[in-house]
Design a protein around this motif. Sequence first.
Motif, short mmCIF file in Angstrom:
data_model
loop_
_atom_site.label_atom_id
_atom_site.label_comp_id
_atom_site.label_asym_id
_atom_site.label_seq_id
_atom_site.Cartn_x
_atom_site.Cartn_y
_atom_site.Cartn_z
N ASN A 26 18.56 -9.79 -9.59
CA ASN A 26 19.86 -9.12 -9.38
C ASN A 26 19.74 -7.89 -8.47
N ARG A 27 18.64 -7.76 -7.77
CA ARG A 27 18.43 -6.61 -6.89
C ARG A 27 19.55 -6.52 -5.84
N ILE A 28 19.73 -5.32 -5.32
CA ILE A 28 20.73 -5.09 -4.27
C ILE A 28 19.99 -5.03 -2.94
N ILE A 29 20.24 -6.00 -2.08
CA ILE A 29 19.56 -6.08 -0.78
C ILE A 29 20.25 -5.12 0.19
N LEU A 30 19.48 -4.18 0.71
CA LEU A 30 20.01 -3.14 1.59
C LEU A 30 19.86 -3.50 3.06
N GLY A 31 18.93 -4.35 3.37
CA GLY A 31 18.68 -4.77 4.75
C GLY A 31 17.63 -5.84 4.78
#
Length: 195
Positions: A98-103
């Motif tokens: 569920n990580r938030i991909i920043l780039g």
Amino acid sequence: MIKKTTYLFFTIFILSCSNEETNTSIETSITTFKMSLDYWNNLKQLNHASYAYTVNSKTELGYNGTTTITVENGIIISRAFEIYSQYDDEANFLDYENRIILGSFVEDKNSIGTYNCESNDDDNNSVSFCNAAPALTIDELYNTCLKKYLSVNPSSNEINFSVDDKNILKDCYYTSNFCVDDCYFGIKLTHFEWL
């Protein structure tokens, strides 16, 4: 006078023991390095020099990054990078899925090196791309390991070399004895597989 002589002898003894430990540690690292390099050269031929490996990194802001390098027949065919956060806006910890991909970016063999700090100076996310591992083969990592990380001064650095369960390079780095935080310079592979 006797007190000073005893103190001087004791200090020299302690320092010599410390140097012996350091020398033994370096000798063990070099011996393990040579054994691992032999294993690598044999396994590479058996597997047609086709593999993938992953390196994890961390930014100054605490974001995590992963770079996966894929090599086919000894030639790098892709480099994929992702920077992410495992915390949401309310500072709740998220599991990896569920990580938030920043780039992120993916380079194919014709675009290796496209994403680098120099070409992204105007991009606010350029710092993120600086945390991508360079596109290197395992052969190049062994060479870098020996020349850049195992050769530092052992009296002012803690030197580490370790292998995975296949006896292939896993970690090759040093930590300065003067570092007070979790800092290291070198290579840490988190995943390796033959293709």
